[in-house]
Design an enzyme around this catalytic site. Sequence first.
Site: not given
Ligand code: NAD
Ligand code: DAU
Length: 332
Positions: A121-123, A148, A152, A273
């Site tokens: 992730t970019d985070e 989180y 990562k 944070g």
């Molecule tokens: P998600 O939470 O939707 O899915 C995670 C999946 O991993 C689930 O199906 C869960 O059952 C599985 N999992 C969790 N723990 C496990 C374990 N111990 N063993 C086997 N499976 C397990 O997450 P996502 O949003 O699809 O993110 C997927 C990946 O992409 C992560 O590594 C996240 O850090 C990365 N990522 C997410 C975003 C985003 O915007 N969501 C952006 C950049 C990177």
């Molecule tokens: O940048 C990549 C990341 O993006 C991934 O690594 C994470 O797995 C993914 O969950 C996401 O993280 P964020 O914390 O940015 O996503 P989230 O959807 O939780 O929130 C997006 C933005 O919206 C953040 O600034 C918090 C805000 N937010 C979130 C929720 C759930 C709100 O304002 N209201 C809400 O109800």
Amino acid sequence: MQNLLVTGGAGFIGSNFVRYTLAHTDAKITVLDNLTYAGNLASLDGLPTDRFSFVKGDICDESLVDGLVAAHDVVVHYAAESHNDNSLHDPRPFLDTNIIGTYTLIQAARKYQKRFHHISTDEVYGDLELDDPQRFTENTPYNPSSPYSSTKAGSDLLVRAWARSFGLQATISNCSNNYGPYQHVEKFIPRQISNVIDGIRPKLYGNGENVRDWIHADDHSSAVLAIIDRGEIGETYLIGADGEKNNKEVVQLILSQFGLVEDAFDQVIDRPGHDLRYAIDSSKLRRELGWSPQFSNFEAGLADTIAWYRENEAWWRPQKAATEAKYQEQGQ
Ligand code: NAD
Ligand code: DAU
């Protein structure tokens, strides 16, 4: 034809990657996923059984992981605890899955000399000021803010160390915020879409000025395939689609696509944070691997996503009440 082991393939981005890869390549895929609250087998419904199989199991399970890694050509590692808000209330599962799970996988990939692609992730880079002209690049120092993102970051550093010290055939990608179908309703965009469908006002953390750099999940998938296909071993690639928007703008777009007035949202307690802004410079990926995003219009991609949640209420409805109850307890 390659045999891919995709961890976390029942989650949001993993399931989108599985569908995208089956549609655009002739690869065979095994998903390894232990189906936490975030995993959903319904996200993998209808896939061709001659090219796709599912194994329910934990990436921390050494003997299971050992056998599966040995039997595949490439490991694509998506599995993670992924939600910042959860990590602030209960960090432990983030350490187990994101750190120990990644360690378990890279030990096996090292043992069998398998190609390993780590999804991150970019985070890991922390955040930027709103007016900072710089964006994140592959050379930005790591500075994660939340449990989180720190786990990562730790997992990225493990992969880098295994590549340098043990010759692990690894690449890493760090992507910005994804949107699209099959995202859990705990996350920002699906939470607000499903709230509006339920007649609940969208909830903005703080003043809504925080900026996220949105990319469609299919564009993330095409970038990962490009890296697996022609990325340089040992390299990191940032993935982003120039999609910066602040949270208030996103909520207002959702409201307007439902024909509602733009101020029909609530401001709730901010995330401790809370990272202010993410912004990705993906020029290395574009220049070196010739990748570019297909979803350049966020409003159009958001409209498709809203349509998907309207048409697939049966997919998200079972999680909605418990998710909102948890947020309500937190004052969010
Ligand atoms: P998600 O939470 O939707 O899915 C995670 C999946 O991993 C689930 O199906 C869960 O059952 C599985 N999992 C969790 N723990 C496990 C374990 N111990 N063993 C086997 N499976 C397990 O997450 P996502 O949003 O699809 O993110 C997927 C990946 O992409 C992560 O590594 C996240 O850090 C990365 N990522 C997410 C975003 C985003 O915007 N969501 C952006 C950049 C990177
Ligand atoms: O940048 C990549 C990341 O993006 C991934 O690594 C994470 O797995 C993914 O969950 C996401 O993280 P964020 O914390 O940015 O996503 P989230 O959807 O939780 O929130 C997006 C933005 O919206 C953040 O600034 C918090 C805000 N937010 C979130 C929720 C759930 C709100 O304002 N209201 C809400 O109800």
